[in-house]
Motif scaffolding. Structure first.
Motif, short mmCIF file in Angstrom:
data_model
loop_
_atom_site.label_atom_id
_atom_site.label_comp_id
_atom_site.label_asym_id
_atom_site.label_seq_id
_atom_site.Cartn_x
_atom_site.Cartn_y
_atom_site.Cartn_z
N ASN A 10 0.83 -1.21 0.00
CA ASN A 10 0.00 0.00 0.00
C ASN A 10 0.86 1.26 0.00
O ASN A 10 0.53 2.24 -0.68
CB ASN A 10 -0.93 0.01 1.21
CG ASN A 10 -2.03 -1.00 1.11
OD1 ASN A 10 -2.08 -1.80 0.17
ND2 ASN A 10 -2.92 -1.00 2.08
N ILE A 11 1.93 1.24 0.77
CA ILE A 11 2.80 2.41 0.84
C ILE A 11 3.46 2.66 -0.51
O ILE A 11 3.50 3.80 -0.99
CB ILE A 11 3.85 2.26 1.96
CG1 ILE A 11 3.16 2.32 3.33
CG2 ILE A 11 4.94 3.32 1.86
CD1 ILE A 11 4.03 1.89 4.50
N PHE A 12 3.95 1.60 -1.15
CA PHE A 12 4.62 1.79 -2.43
C PHE A 12 3.64 2.19 -3.53
O PHE A 12 3.82 3.21 -4.20
CB PHE A 12 5.41 0.55 -2.86
CG PHE A 12 6.12 0.77 -4.17
CD1 PHE A 12 7.27 1.54 -4.22
CD2 PHE A 12 5.60 0.27 -5.36
CE1 PHE A 12 7.90 1.80 -5.43
CE2 PHE A 12 6.22 0.51 -6.57
CZ PHE A 12 7.38 1.28 -6.61
N PHE A 13 2.59 1.37 -3.73
CA PHE A 13 1.67 1.62 -4.84
C PHE A 13 0.64 2.71 -4.53
O PHE A 13 0.10 3.32 -5.45
CB PHE A 13 0.96 0.33 -5.26
CG PHE A 13 1.87 -0.61 -5.99
CD1 PHE A 13 2.23 -0.38 -7.30
CD2 PHE A 13 2.39 -1.71 -5.35
CE1 PHE A 13 3.08 -1.23 -7.97
CE2 PHE A 13 3.25 -2.58 -6.00
CZ PHE A 13 3.60 -2.33 -7.33
N GLY A 14 0.38 2.97 -3.25
CA GLY A 14 -0.61 3.98 -2.89
C GLY A 14 -0.02 5.34 -2.60
O GLY A 14 -0.71 6.35 -2.68
N PHE A 15 1.29 5.38 -2.27
CA PHE A 15 1.90 6.66 -1.90
C PHE A 15 3.15 6.97 -2.72
O PHE A 15 3.22 8.00 -3.38
CB PHE A 15 2.23 6.67 -0.40
CG PHE A 15 2.82 7.97 0.07
CD1 PHE A 15 2.01 9.06 0.28
CD2 PHE A 15 4.18 8.10 0.28
CE1 PHE A 15 2.55 10.28 0.70
CE2 PHE A 15 4.73 9.30 0.70
CZ PHE A 15 3.91 10.40 0.91
N VAL A 16 4.15 6.10 -2.69
CA VAL A 16 5.45 6.40 -3.32
C VAL A 16 5.29 6.54 -4.83
O VAL A 16 5.70 7.57 -5.41
CB VAL A 16 6.50 5.31 -2.97
CG1 VAL A 16 7.79 5.54 -3.74
CG2 VAL A 16 6.76 5.31 -1.47
#
Length: 158
Positions: A10-16
């Protein structure tokens, strides 16, 4: 997928990844990023706070803070949607209704893919049609806001 791996996803695909794309957009359309990232974040938090754990939840499910898994998406993916929409308004000569319908369908398909892969779960009779309605409302709000900014010469849509 373990909870830690699911959250890293989620952090990679949703934010980064969205912020990498937003940075690229920043170089050509900084006013769009400045004006529409906050709107995208606001729409995301309002809709997710309203519907999370009543009509849907996202993986990983975190019992003590159920909305935490959507936090990176609220700060990255959803603001990116608003910025891409406004960039399309500025860059292409399609009617606003056509763009609203296209973006609603496109992002509903993206969510449907997340649903199929178990990243999103629907509850209490919620379905992709209702999700499309939320996306439609978000793009209409974004369009109205863009018109308002254009009217007051804070954004050039042409």
């Amino acid at each position: 997928m373990k909870m830690e791996d699911a959250m890293l996803f989620n952090i990679f695909f949703g934010f980064v990844l969205p912020w990498i794309i937003l940075f690229v957009l920043w170089r050509k359309f900084p006013e769009v990023i400045i004006l529409f990232v906050p709107l995208g974040i606001a729409i995301a938090f309002v809709s997710n706070d309203w519907g999370m754990n009543i009509f849907w939840y996202t993986e990983p499910y975190i019992e003590k803070n159920e909305s935490l898994s959507a936090f990176p998406l609220n700060l990255g993916y959803f603001p990116l949607m608003a910025c891409l929409f406004v960039t399309a308004i500025m860059k292409y000569q399609f009617s606003r209704i056509t763009l609203i319908v296209f973006f609603t369908i496109f992002f509903s398909v993206v969510e449907y893919i997340a649903l199929v892969f178990g990243r999103v779960h629907y509850l209490n009779g919620w379905d992709i049609i209702f999700t499309s309605g939320i996306y439609l409302a978000g793009f209409v709000i974004t369009s109205v806001y863009a018109n308002l900014l254009s009217k007051y010469k804070m954004l050039s849509l042409t």
